[in-house]
Design an enzyme around this catalytic site. Structure first.
Site, PDB file in Angstrom:
ATOM      1  N   ARG A  62      21.388  -3.459  -0.088  1.00  0.00           N
ATOM      2  CA  ARG A  62      20.216  -2.853  -0.747  1.00  0.00           C
ATOM      3  C   ARG A  62      19.795  -1.551  -0.064  1.00  0.00           C
ATOM      4  O   ARG A  62      19.223  -0.666  -0.686  1.00  0.00           O
ATOM      5  CB  ARG A  62      19.042  -3.842  -0.802  1.00  0.00           C
ATOM      6  CG  ARG A  62      17.778  -3.223  -1.413  1.00  0.00           C
ATOM      7  CD  ARG A  62      16.712  -4.251  -1.751  1.00  0.00           C
ATOM      8  NE  ARG A  62      16.415  -5.148  -0.667  1.00  0.00           N
ATOM      9  CZ  ARG A  62      15.625  -4.849   0.374  1.00  0.00           C
ATOM     10  NH1 ARG A  62      15.063  -3.657   0.475  1.00  0.00           N
ATOM     11  NH2 ARG A  62      15.398  -5.743   1.307  1.00  0.00           N
ATOM     12  N   ASP A 188      17.961  17.902 -14.100  1.00  0.00           N
ATOM     13  CA  ASP A 188      18.761  16.795 -14.625  1.00  0.00           C
ATOM     14  C   ASP A 188      20.036  17.412 -15.206  1.00  0.00           C
ATOM     15  O   ASP A 188      20.002  18.085 -16.237  1.00  0.00           O
ATOM     16  CB  ASP A 188      17.964  16.046 -15.704  1.00  0.00           C
ATOM     17  CG  ASP A 188      18.731  14.853 -16.282  1.00  0.00           C
ATOM     18  OD1 ASP A 188      19.971  14.853 -16.215  1.00  0.00           O
ATOM     19  OD2 ASP A 188      18.074  13.951 -16.824  1.00  0.00           O
ATOM     20  N   LYS A 213      26.445   8.332 -18.088  1.00  0.00           N
ATOM     21  CA  LYS A 213      26.992   9.223 -19.127  1.00  0.00           C
ATOM     22  C   LYS A 213      28.375   9.760 -18.719  1.00  0.00           C
ATOM     23  O   LYS A 213      29.283   8.992 -18.560  1.00  0.00           O
ATOM     24  CB  LYS A 213      25.999  10.353 -19.403  1.00  0.00           C
ATOM     25  CG  LYS A 213      24.546   9.897 -19.494  1.00  0.00           C
ATOM     26  CD  LYS A 213      24.302   8.880 -20.598  1.00  0.00           C
ATOM     27  CE  LYS A 213      22.833   8.476 -20.610  1.00  0.00           C
ATOM     28  NZ  LYS A 213      22.556   7.333 -21.433  1.00  0.00           N
TER      29      LYS A 213
HETATM   30  N1  PLP Z   1      18.735  11.877 -18.332  1.00  0.00           N
HETATM   31  C1  PLP Z   1      19.301  12.097 -19.523  1.00  0.00           C
HETATM   32  C2  PLP Z   1      19.589  13.498 -19.942  1.00  0.00           C
HETATM   33  C3  PLP Z   1      19.609  11.028 -20.374  1.00  0.00           C
HETATM   34  O1  PLP Z   1      20.162  11.263 -21.580  1.00  0.00           O
HETATM   35  C4  PLP Z   1      19.302   9.712 -19.950  1.00  0.00           C
HETATM   36  C5  PLP Z   1      19.610   8.541 -20.798  1.00  0.00           C
HETATM   37  O2  PLP Z   1      19.989   8.642 -21.946  1.00  0.00           O
HETATM   38  C6  PLP Z   1      18.711   9.532 -18.696  1.00  0.00           C
HETATM   39  C7  PLP Z   1      18.450  10.629 -17.910  1.00  0.00           C
HETATM   40  C8  PLP Z   1      18.374   8.158 -18.189  1.00  0.00           C
HETATM   41  O3  PLP Z   1      19.545   7.525 -17.752  1.00  0.00           O
HETATM   42  P1  PLP Z   1      19.769   5.943 -17.693  1.00  0.00           P
HETATM   43  O4  PLP Z   1      19.838   5.436 -19.087  1.00  0.00           O
HETATM   44  O5  PLP Z   1      21.025   5.800 -16.898  1.00  0.00           O
HETATM   45  O6  PLP Z   1      18.583   5.382 -16.959  1.00  0.00           O
END
Ligand code: PLP
Length: 395
Positions: A62, A188, A213
């Protein structure tokens, strides 16, 4: 495609294969899966040395002190060009940890442009309960950024390209304004992936990714990562530890497996998406195509400046109402109706029904998330087959 403004880390494809790997005494060709929750010590002193940080070693999964997790973190850090990385159980867990660790009650965040619906909810509905407020700017309002920064602003957050309208935010321009005010820039990088874009090289402080993704790439794992300077990660680490947000070792192992093919997958997705976007841009039932690789797209110039490839995500506006658009989506055969993205298989979603379902009509309208908007995640099928499927569905 190279981009002299934002070059890939040296030997990027080689790093995908060999970066961070750790071969154990059995000689297995890659880092083994250490599925264990805990690790044994020969003596109390040896344990204390690890606990006190006097010796490196494995302790408890963890905490992230597990060889499989650490090897995957080293590979991810190398790919994003960061000093270190922390992996999480999901992309949302990674984002939440960044906000919780770097903001406290009374602090302020600025979010620019469209963001994933979950991120929007976290910022708009959850964090205010802790006294952390967010100001939302539209993607074309960067000129307003300095005027909304306060002495309590800690983070400027954005995605680029954005979800789902593919707006391109100028990373270097935002960084310049945020740095001058002593505010962290967090990007992001999920939609672009480190194959196509390196925000840290453009001055961003931290990068977050949903590894669910492109990095995972096969729609079979859920995870997230934060990458950046060790000093900033050290602030986040206790939050991950105490909220119990660690990525499971099995997932870290699977993620490292996927990262070894990241370059070939994403470059082919770039290629397929360009072909599909060009087809859509000529279709009479398509009012608008949002793809950074189209010279006619508003974000193309900035994308060409900061990206090395334009990615596998496209959205387009169908010339019809919500029901007619849903009928187009339902007629698709090769594209599966699903909420995620970045996998080897092509996916389709109408954002008003999935990712942005939770937004009010006004919030959607402000962001261009109209009823006819369709989002495509382009996979690794033959581009011609994808185009033929879209052709029959559009009628
Ligand atoms: N950031 C983006 C651009 C996303 O498309 C997503 C989810 O679709 C996330 C963050 C969140 O990711 P997670 O579903 O792995 O928590």
């Amino acid at each position: 495609m190279q981009n002299e403004n934002n070059p890939a880390p040296n030997g990027f494809a080689t790093l995908c294969i060999h970066g961070g790997e750790h071969r154990d005494v059995q000689g297995g060709i890659h880092t083994p899966l250490y599925n264990h929750s805990t690790f044994g010590f020969p003596s109390t002193k040896a344990l204390l040395d690890v606990v006190d940080g006097l010796a490196s070693g494995n302790l408890y999964t963890r905490y992230g002190m597990n060889p499989t997790i650490r090897a995957t973190e080293r590979k991810l850090a190398l790919l994003e060009g960061g000093e270190g990385a922390l992996v999480f159980s999901s992309g949302m867990a990674a984002e939440a940890a960044v906000f919780l660790a770097h903001c406290k009650t009374g602090d302020h965040i600025v979010c620019i442009g469209d963001v994933y619906g979950g991120t929007f909810e976290l910022l708009q509905q959850n964090l205010p309960n802790l006294g952390i407020q967010t100001t939302f700017l539209l993607g074309n309002e960067i000129d307003r950024l300095s005027s909304v920064l306060t002495d309590r602003t800690r983070i400027v957050f954005f995605e680029t390209p954005t979800n789902p309208t593919m707006e391109v935010i100028d990373i270097a321009a935002v960084v310049k304004i945020a740095k001058a005010a002593g505010v962290l820039t967090v990007v992001d990088n999920t939609f672009a992936s480190p194959v196509n874009q390196s925000p840290l090289q453009l001055g961003a402080d931290l990068v977050v990714q949903s590894t669910t993704k492109y990095l995972g790439g096969h729609s079979d794992l859920t995870g997230g990562v934060v990458i950046g300077p060790q000093e900033m990660l050290n602030v986040i680490w206790p939050w991950r530890k105490n909220l119990g947000q660690i990525m499971a070792p099995e997932v870290a192992f699977l993620l490292a497996r996927s990262l070894r093919t990241l370059v070939v997958r994403v470059r082919q997705q770039n290629h397929n998406a360009q072909a599909v976007a060009q087809f859509l841009s000529k279709h009479p039932k398509v009012k608008q195509v949002n793809y950074p690789g189209l010279p006619t797209f508003a974000g193309h110039a900035v994308a060409a400046k900061q990206m090395r490839g334009f990615g596998g995500m496209i959205s387009f506006v169908y010339d019809g109402d919500a029901a007619a658009t849903a009928a187009v989506v339902d007629r698709l055969r090769l594209f599966t109706i699903a909420a995620s993205l970045g996998g080897v298989e092509s996916l389709v979603t109408q954002p008003i029904t999935t990712t942005h379902h939770g937004l009010t009509a006004q919030e959607r309208q402000q962001r261009g998330i109209v009823d006819g908007l369709v989002r495509l995640s382009i996979g690794l099928e033959e581009a011609d087959d994808l185009i033929a499927d879209l052709k029959q569905a559009l009628g």
